[in-house]
Design an enzyme around this catalytic site. Structure first.
Site, PDB file in Angstrom:
ATOM      1  N   GLY A 141     -36.593  -9.288   9.228  1.00 58.58           N
ATOM      2  CA  GLY A 141     -36.959  -9.773   8.003  1.00 58.58           C
ATOM      3  C   GLY A 141     -36.250 -11.258   7.519  1.00 58.58           C
ATOM      4  O   GLY A 141     -35.338 -11.542   7.536  1.00 58.58           O
ATOM      5  N   ASP A 150     -36.923 -14.989   5.269  1.00 60.04           N
ATOM      6  CA  ASP A 150     -37.500 -16.344   6.366  1.00 60.04           C
ATOM      7  C   ASP A 150     -36.563 -17.172   5.919  1.00 60.04           C
ATOM      8  O   ASP A 150     -35.641 -16.386   7.270  1.00 60.04           O
ATOM      9  CB  ASP A 150     -38.374 -17.258   4.325  1.00 60.04           C
ATOM     10  CG  ASP A 150     -39.256 -17.955   5.299  1.00 60.04           C
ATOM     11  OD1 ASP A 150     -39.050 -19.140   5.890  1.00 60.04           O
ATOM     12  OD2 ASP A 150     -40.335 -18.461   4.020  1.00 60.04           O
ATOM     13  N   CYS A 202     -34.678 -19.182   2.159  1.00 59.32           N
ATOM     14  CA  CYS A 202     -35.632 -17.636   1.822  1.00 59.32           C
ATOM     15  C   CYS A 202     -36.554 -18.124   1.235  1.00 59.32           C
ATOM     16  O   CYS A 202     -37.043 -17.336   0.268  1.00 59.32           O
ATOM     17  CB  CYS A 202     -34.571 -17.066   1.426  1.00 59.32           C
ATOM     18  SG  CYS A 202     -33.551 -15.617   2.991  1.00 59.32           S
TER      19      CYS A 202
END
Length: 224
Positions: free
Chosen positions: A67, A69, A161
């Site tokens: 999970g 970014d 992220c």
């Protein structure tokens, strides 16, 4: 939970070992294990991430299962990859990782904590550790990266992220001298205890079948 320091690694090399151990744990061939490493410079982008959060394409960039970014890994950063059969809710597991990092940093005199609405570990409004987890066949893998001596300016390659690179901070920037290996191993030990497991340092990986799959970097044109 066994804990193995694998030294400085190329990301794809560590990923393949992690995937092999993940398959072995899922099949009951070995027990819970945490890999501790320090990567050569690399950018990874999680499954919900966007490649346009990669600003500078001067190091390998990989799309991965975790999970989160975009994140940067490099020398001076302790990376812990717990490969664990889940017997807790996923939120409880991620909370345990954050708590383990917070307690580890506390042993170095750093007051760190959580930030509402954001994952990871924070010192005020600066992020010192990033978390990205994947779960397949009820076995969690990928993990947490803690900024030890890494220069936060390295994160200018990305929007980490989805946040500005200036958000990142390291233990060194806070005036703390520490070894990457020590921080990573202590975090893994504390995670085991948070989960009610017994930490055990080992010197070589379990003998398990190796996955044939290889991770390939994203290939894009780089404008001069």
């Amino acid at each position: 939970m066994k804990i193995l320091w694998i030294g400085r690694t190329q990301y794809a090399e560590a990923w393949r070992l992690m995937k092999s151990l993940h398959c072995a744990v899922a099949q009951g061939l070995t027990g819970d294990i945490a890999l501790v490493t320090e990567h050569e410079p690399v950018v990874t982008v999680g499954k919900h991430g966007r490649l346009n959060n990669v600003i500078k394409w001067d190091v390998p960039v990989y799309l991965v299962e975790r999970g989160g970014d975009a994140t940067y890994h490099g020398p001076g950063q302790a990376v812990v990859y717990p490969i664990v059969a889940l017997r807790w809710p996923l939120k409880r597991y991620i909370d345990a990782i954050e708590d383990a990092v917070i307690k580890t940093l506390g042993t170095y005199g750093i007051l760190a904590g959580k930030k509402q609405g954001h994952r990871g570990v924070w010192v005020g409004d600066r992020k010192i550790a990033s978390i990205g987890i994947a779960v397949e066949n009820n076995v969690a893998y990928h993990g947490v990266a803690i900024n030890v001596t890494i220069d936060p300016r390295e994160f200018a390659r990305i929007n980490p992220c989805g946040l500005p690179a200036s958000t990142m901070i390291s233990m060194k920037e806070l005036g703390v001298v520490a070894e990457v290996r020590d921080v990573g191993i202590e975090t893994a030990k504390k995670l085991a205890l948070e989960l009610g497991l017994t930490p055990e340092l080992i010197s070589k990986p379990p003998e398990v079948p190796q996955v044939a799959e290889e991770l390939k970097p994203v290939r894009v044109a780089i404008n001069a």
